[in-house]
Design a protein around this motif. Structure first.
Motif, PDB file in Angstrom:
ATOM      1  N   UNK A 128      33.907  21.692  30.592  1.00 57.65           N
ATOM      2  CA  UNK A 128      33.415  22.848  31.101  1.00 57.65           C
ATOM      3  C   UNK A 128      33.927  23.784  30.459  1.00 57.65           C
ATOM      4  N   UNK A 129      32.959  25.123  30.050  1.00 57.67           N
ATOM      5  CA  UNK A 129      33.409  26.147  29.121  1.00 57.67           C
ATOM      6  C   UNK A 129      34.497  27.169  29.812  1.00 57.67           C
ATOM      7  N   UNK A 130      35.420  27.624  29.081  1.00 53.68           N
ATOM      8  CA  UNK A 130      36.315  28.616  29.691  1.00 53.68           C
ATOM      9  C   UNK A 130      35.596  29.934  29.873  1.00 53.68           C
ATOM     10  N   UNK A 131      36.165  30.751  30.992  1.00 53.73           N
ATOM     11  CA  UNK A 131      35.222  31.742  31.696  1.00 53.73           C
ATOM     12  C   UNK A 131      36.453  32.802  31.520  1.00 53.73           C
ATOM     13  N   UNK A 132      35.832  33.916  31.112  1.00 55.32           N
ATOM     14  CA  UNK A 132      36.906  35.064  30.736  1.00 55.32           C
ATOM     15  C   UNK A 132      36.983  36.002  31.952  1.00 55.32           C
ATOM     16  N   UNK A 133      37.946  36.465  32.791  1.00 54.38           N
ATOM     17  CA  UNK A 133      38.209  36.949  33.914  1.00 54.38           C
ATOM     18  C   UNK A 133      39.032  38.180  33.679  1.00 54.38           C
ATOM     19  N   UNK A 134      38.753  39.294  33.536  1.00 50.61           N
ATOM     20  CA  UNK A 134      39.396  40.520  33.466  1.00 50.61           C
ATOM     21  C   UNK A 134      39.498  41.418  34.655  1.00 50.61           C
ATOM     22  N   UNK A 135      38.814  41.276  35.587  1.00 57.12           N
ATOM     23  CA  UNK A 135      38.551  42.094  36.796  1.00 57.12           C
ATOM     24  C   UNK A 135      38.394  41.129  38.043  1.00 57.12           C
ATOM     25  N   UNK A 136      38.885  41.474  38.958  1.00 62.60           N
ATOM     26  CA  UNK A 136      38.633  40.864  40.271  1.00 62.60           C
ATOM     27  C   UNK A 136      38.596  41.766  41.481  1.00 62.60           C
ATOM     28  N   UNK A 137      37.689  41.769  42.428  1.00 63.27           N
ATOM     29  CA  UNK A 137      37.480  42.694  43.701  1.00 63.27           C
ATOM     30  C   UNK A 137      38.868  42.627  44.529  1.00 63.27           C
ATOM     31  N   UNK A 138      39.175  43.968  44.818  1.00 64.15           N
ATOM     32  CA  UNK A 138      40.533  43.721  45.505  1.00 64.15           C
ATOM     33  C   UNK A 138      39.766  44.280  46.785  1.00 64.15           C
ATOM     34  N   UNK A 139      39.907  43.332  47.842  1.00 67.05           N
ATOM     35  CA  UNK A 139      39.203  43.525  49.033  1.00 67.05           C
ATOM     36  C   UNK A 139      39.495  44.733  49.936  1.00 67.05           C
ATOM     37  N   UNK A 140      41.123  44.886  49.872  1.00 63.52           N
ATOM     38  CA  UNK A 140      41.559  45.885  50.874  1.00 63.52           C
ATOM     39  C   UNK A 140      42.464  46.714  49.907  1.00 63.52           C
ATOM     40  N   UNK A 159      45.410  28.755  33.286  1.00 61.83           N
ATOM     41  CA  UNK A 159      45.697  28.350  31.765  1.00 61.83           C
ATOM     42  C   UNK A 159      44.686  27.503  31.172  1.00 61.83           C
ATOM     43  N   UNK A 160      43.860  27.001  31.836  1.00 59.50           N
ATOM     44  CA  UNK A 160      42.719  25.933  31.445  1.00 59.50           C
ATOM     45  C   UNK A 160      41.185  26.378  31.804  1.00 59.50           C
ATOM     46  N   UNK A 161      40.915  26.663  32.717  1.00 59.12           N
ATOM     47  CA  UNK A 161      39.729  27.198  33.026  1.00 59.12           C
ATOM     48  C   UNK A 161      39.194  28.455  32.680  1.00 59.12           C
ATOM     49  N   UNK A 162      40.105  29.455  32.738  1.00 59.65           N
ATOM     50  CA  UNK A 162      40.049  30.932  32.770  1.00 59.65           C
ATOM     51  C   UNK A 162      40.964  31.525  31.731  1.00 59.65           C
ATOM     52  N   UNK A 163      40.476  32.479  31.129  1.00 61.39           N
ATOM     53  CA  UNK A 163      41.356  33.406  30.240  1.00 61.39           C
ATOM     54  C   UNK A 163      41.052  34.783  30.220  1.00 61.39           C
ATOM     55  N   UNK A 164      41.548  35.445  29.466  1.00 58.70           N
ATOM     56  CA  UNK A 164      41.696  36.925  29.729  1.00 58.70           C
ATOM     57  C   UNK A 164      42.991  37.521  30.498  1.00 58.70           C
ATOM     58  N   UNK A 177      35.145  33.209  45.787  1.00 57.24           N
ATOM     59  CA  UNK A 177      33.946  33.384  45.124  1.00 57.24           C
ATOM     60  C   UNK A 177      33.896  32.910  43.665  1.00 57.24           C
ATOM     61  N   UNK A 178      35.127  33.271  42.834  1.00 61.54           N
ATOM     62  CA  UNK A 178      35.000  32.924  41.543  1.00 61.54           C
ATOM     63  C   UNK A 178      35.121  31.250  41.601  1.00 61.54           C
ATOM     64  N   UNK A 179      35.661  30.597  42.652  1.00 59.02           N
ATOM     65  CA  UNK A 179      35.935  29.177  42.444  1.00 59.02           C
ATOM     66  C   UNK A 179      34.507  28.504  43.051  1.00 59.02           C
ATOM     67  N   UNK A 180      34.087  29.228  44.046  1.00 58.26           N
ATOM     68  CA  UNK A 180      32.850  28.557  44.507  1.00 58.26           C
ATOM     69  C   UNK A 180      31.523  28.830  43.390  1.00 58.26           C
ATOM     70  N   UNK A 181      31.353  29.938  42.728  1.00 50.83           N
ATOM     71  CA  UNK A 181      30.423  30.120  41.781  1.00 50.83           C
ATOM     72  C   UNK A 181      30.451  29.220  40.715  1.00 50.83           C
ATOM     73  N   UNK A 182      31.547  28.670  40.311  1.00 50.28           N
ATOM     74  CA  UNK A 182      31.458  27.747  39.354  1.00 50.28           C
ATOM     75  C   UNK A 182      31.900  26.247  39.799  1.00 50.28           C
ATOM     76  N   UNK A 183      31.824  26.164  41.065  1.00 48.49           N
ATOM     77  CA  UNK A 183      31.837  24.935  41.511  1.00 48.49           C
ATOM     78  C   UNK A 183      33.293  24.109  41.170  1.00 48.49           C
ATOM     79  N   UNK A 184      34.401  24.651  41.304  1.00 48.71           N
ATOM     80  CA  UNK A 184      35.579  24.223  40.751  1.00 48.71           C
ATOM     81  C   UNK A 184      36.200  22.960  41.610  1.00 48.71           C
TER      82      UNK A 184
END
Length: 236
Positions: free
Chosen positions: A1-13, A159-164, A70-77
């Motif tokens: 599985x390719x690594x995914x860059x994550x620099x932002x995430x929605x803050x729900x509250x 440390x494995x699936x995501x970076x950024x 959402x991030x987990x479900x989107x990539x079927x982790x």
């Protein structure tokens, strides 16, 4: 599985996040100021700080839970992950064996008189306490397996699936947990380098978690709070 860059995430509250973020920042500032003036009792200030940190940690889970799921479900982790089952199984078996051996060692350690009695054929029957000890070891092993699974996914996510930016936060959280563990077992928490490390880790984490937060979707804004209060007043 390719690594995914994550620099932002929605803050729900966002409001909840900002309140707890500001409370943590104020506590850090008071702690720094108190180290020079000693206006407040350090132990009580630390007690208040631990409560604030705990509430901040809970608020982070609440604020970022939806975005993380959402991030987990989107990539079927979590789909077809045999490694998770192996981690739980091996952690449970290994911890149960170790705890059982230690329990047997503790319960069956013999003194000289007990050893002589055993040689003469006087064998004590298995007590209900020993059975309860085994049951307790099962529960302890289950807790260890759950903690191992959380640690496994924490390492995999940060440390494995995501970076950024998410990886930086993962490193900072790991350092923070190490420092908390060190402070819980060490009596040298007044050393200047320990206090400096704690402040630096906390300050950098606050800076990075603010940059990581996406406040575009405000689900709990001030106008909404006022509207909610007005609706309650009308109902009364």
């Amino acid at each position: 599985m390719a690594k995914i860059k994550v620099d932002k995430m929605e803050c729900h509250y966002p409001v909840l996040f900002k309140v707890m973020w500001l409370s943590t920042a104020i506590w850090i500032a008071l702690s720094i100021a108190n180290s020079f003036g000693n206006w407040m009792i350090p132990s009580k200030l630390d007690y208040v700080g631990m409560s604030i940190l705990l509430l901040f940690a809970v608020s982070l889970v609440i604020c970022f839970k939806k975005g993380l799921l959402n991030l987990i479900n989107q990539h079927g982790l979590f789909q077809g992950d045999s490694w998770s089952r192996k981690v739980v199984t091996y952690a449970f078996l290994l911890s149960f064996v170790v705890m059982l051996v230690l329990s047997i060692w503790d319960l069956c350690a013999t003194t000289g008189a007990e050893y002589d009695s055993a040689r003469n054929g006087v064998i004590s029957s298995i007590t209900i306490g020993f059975v309860l000890t085994i049951v307790g070891d099962v529960f302890k092993a289950a807790i260890v397996s759950v903690v191992s699974l959380i640690l496994y996914w924490y390492i995999r996510m940060c440390f494995v699936l995501f970076y950024g930016h998410i990886r930086k936060l993962g490193v900072e959280m790991a350092l923070g947990l190490i420092m908390l563990a060190f402070l819980s077992i060490s009596t040298n928490y007044n050393l200047w380098w320990v206090n400096t490390m704690v402040v630096l880790i906390a300050a950098i984490f606050l800076y990075d978690i603010w940059r990581f937060s996406d406040f575009q979707a405000s689900h709990l804004s001030v106008p909404e709070i006022k509207r909610f209060v007005e609706d309650l007043a009308k109902e009364e």
